[in-house]
Design an enzyme around this catalytic site. Structure first.
Site, short mmCIF file in Angstrom:
data_model
loop_
_atom_site.label_atom_id
_atom_site.label_comp_id
_atom_site.label_asym_id
_atom_site.label_seq_id
_atom_site.Cartn_x
_atom_site.Cartn_y
_atom_site.Cartn_z
N ILE A 32 0.82 -1.21 0.00
CA ILE A 32 0.00 0.00 0.00
C ILE A 32 0.86 1.27 0.00
O ILE A 32 0.37 2.33 -0.31
CB ILE A 32 -0.99 0.00 1.19
CG1 ILE A 32 -0.26 0.04 2.55
CG2 ILE A 32 -1.91 -1.22 1.13
CD1 ILE A 32 -1.18 0.26 3.75
N LYS A 33 2.11 1.16 0.38
CA LYS A 33 3.05 2.30 0.38
C LYS A 33 2.42 3.56 0.96
O LYS A 33 2.59 4.65 0.43
CB LYS A 33 3.59 2.55 -1.03
CG LYS A 33 4.45 1.39 -1.57
CD LYS A 33 5.18 1.75 -2.86
CE LYS A 33 6.08 0.64 -3.36
NZ LYS A 33 5.36 -0.59 -3.80
#
Lengths: 329, 329
Positions: B104-105
């Site tokens: 998901i960074k």
């Protein structure tokens, strides 16, 4: 879209954006009661409560402001139902004529950034159809992965006439941990130097180098009013850096978080603006949507939360107006 | 969760993770046809196609692998229906006993990172209930905002016994634009120096300074097998940097993207591992889920896409095994 944003700022005389970053503790009890009665103390109940809360805030403030900035994390924390409310909020704000800045801070390798850009600003191909996912007007983008992680957003901005704000110097206390690091002389030096604030070409902090890239990326997508589709995020809590960055990125509109609860004041903001009171848009989230919980607005009570938000918007506009007037702008 | 991940890596003998990053062009026509017949060429149709595709890939590979890594952007591009498939994919993989790494960074200021951490790894309070949003086992985190943007994830990891992988040196071509910048001598120098690769304390690139912070953040959350809940992302495409970072972050498990289609090979990976073949987990996405589109696996045809994926997993395990064996590990 940058032209539309500027147009609305000029019409409202309000270079501000309301951050729709609701948490359950901002939502008054009477709204929670209604939502939980219908959908239970579940993700669906929380999402319904936040939708009712947002709608009331929007109805009470939309005529005073140019734009809103929903922070997607505050919806993502409630899973799918929360994201349904995020999308409903976007659509409702657009119906009301507001510019919607999705504060999503996405950024990844090229092909993945392309998916984010399509989902939030553009369209995704499904068979022979083109479908919109979230359809914000602007989004925020994290630059840590470099040009090929930013370029897909720029491509979609060109195609859809939308915009992005790239994180340059964030408003939080530890933003300097990496962003303020001074880069060594001449190592992979960027295109343009500057001499603002006594900093010379040879020793610039990371945020300034990122700012130079923002200026470079934005050069080819300049709107009719002189500002680029590619803007920047610079925290109100760092006015000195804002002053430098205003000069480094002359055509970048600056989205300024950190006003109010995080500590930024009107006078901290003046250097973010150009001589025509343009070039910046200041966000306040808690300071507006949870104004009724602030001593200053306590007379509104929790039933009057939307009226308190309206009054907080009026006061914020006045605060910024006076600060700019004080500098002869 | 890091202990569970290591345990599964040891049981399968496969230090690999399958990246569930589907795009419509990877999905075979017969699946698209089924999905579009039921739900049309809509976001819902795309989400259904991707769910059917994912399920077949998972069913065909789960017994060979320890973990999967769905990239949320690939689902987010299809709006709400896409995210429903993301959640269904997570739940299905967990039913099959797989460790799920949500790519998901995310990363933001403290209070916002707390919402992401609650939504993806922890629980969110709704009235008197605690609700789970997406409930991955690990997520990836962007460090650009510094410690106060990372800490809320660490707090949730401690509480839920989950983990994160922090972006240090990403696999994409332009990752060096900011990450490789050399920081000036002594300016806000980090805690610990090192002399790996001829780089001294006084002139280190940004990625190494971030790596030092990862080591520092992870120190207090070390699992039973000697590795921390707090890991790092380092691209297979940068083996020299991987060698340095393996020494800088001795207790950090490294998630290694960039193998296969992006150009990384088995021999590029050996320095990411410790002497017990632990310390790293290598991701392949397109190389596995779209193997049937590769000349090498064309005999499977599009109807055999899931079998092609299984064969690609077997071949990847062999490639890494041989590369590690070649160094006596």
């Amino acid at each position: 879209m940058i032209d539309k944003l500027i147009d609305r700022i000029q019409k409202t005389g309000a270079p501000i954006v309301v951050g729709l970053d609701p948490t359950m503790k901002f939502v008054p009890d009477h709204i929670k009661k209604t939502a939980f009665a219908e959908k239970g103390e579940t993700l669906e109940g929380a999402a319904e409560a936040i939708w009712l809360f947002n709608k009331a805030i929007i109805d009470s403030t939309y005529d005073l402001i140019p734009a809103v900035k929903p922070q997607i994390a505050m919806y993502e924390q409630f899973g799918i139902p929360g994201l349904v409310t995020f999308k409903k909020t976007i659509d409702y704000c657009k119906e009301k004529g507001l510019v919607v800045i999705g504060d999503i801070k996405r950024g990844d390798i090229g092909s993945t950034s392309a998916a984010y850009a399509a989902g939030h600003l553009g369209k995704t191909q499904v068979g022979d159809s083109l479908c919109s996912g979230f359809d914000e007007d602007f989004v925020t983008v994290n630059p840590y992965l470099g040009s090929d992680g930013v370029q897909p957003f720029i491509d979609v901005c060109r195609e859809e006439k939308k915009g992005i704000f790239i994180l340059v110097k964030t408003s939080n206390p530890s933003s300097g941990e990496f962003q303020d690091r001074i880069l060594q002389t001449g190592v992979q030096a960027g295109a343009a130097g500057n001499d603002a604030g006594g900093i010379t070409f040879s020793d610039r902090p990371l945020y300034e180098v990122v700012g130079e890239k923002v200026a470079e990326w934005g050069e080819q997508l300049v709107g009719k009013k002189g500002y680029s589709y590619i803007g920047a995020v610079v925290g109100a809590t760092y006015p000195e850096q804002g002053k430098i960055l205003r000069r480094v990125m002359r055509k970048a509109f600056i989205l300024v978080p950190g006003y109010g609860t995080q500590g930024g004041t009107g006078k901290d903001l003046v250097h973010f603006f150009d001589e025509n009171r343009l070039g910046a848009i200041v966000n306040s989230s808690r300071g507006i949507i949870a104004a009724y919980q602030n001593e200053k607005y306590s007379k509104f009570g929790s039933l009057g939360f939307a009226d308190a938000a309206r009054q907080a918007v009026v006061d914020m506009i006045t605060d910024i107006d006076q600060a700019l007037a004080g500098t002869g702008r």
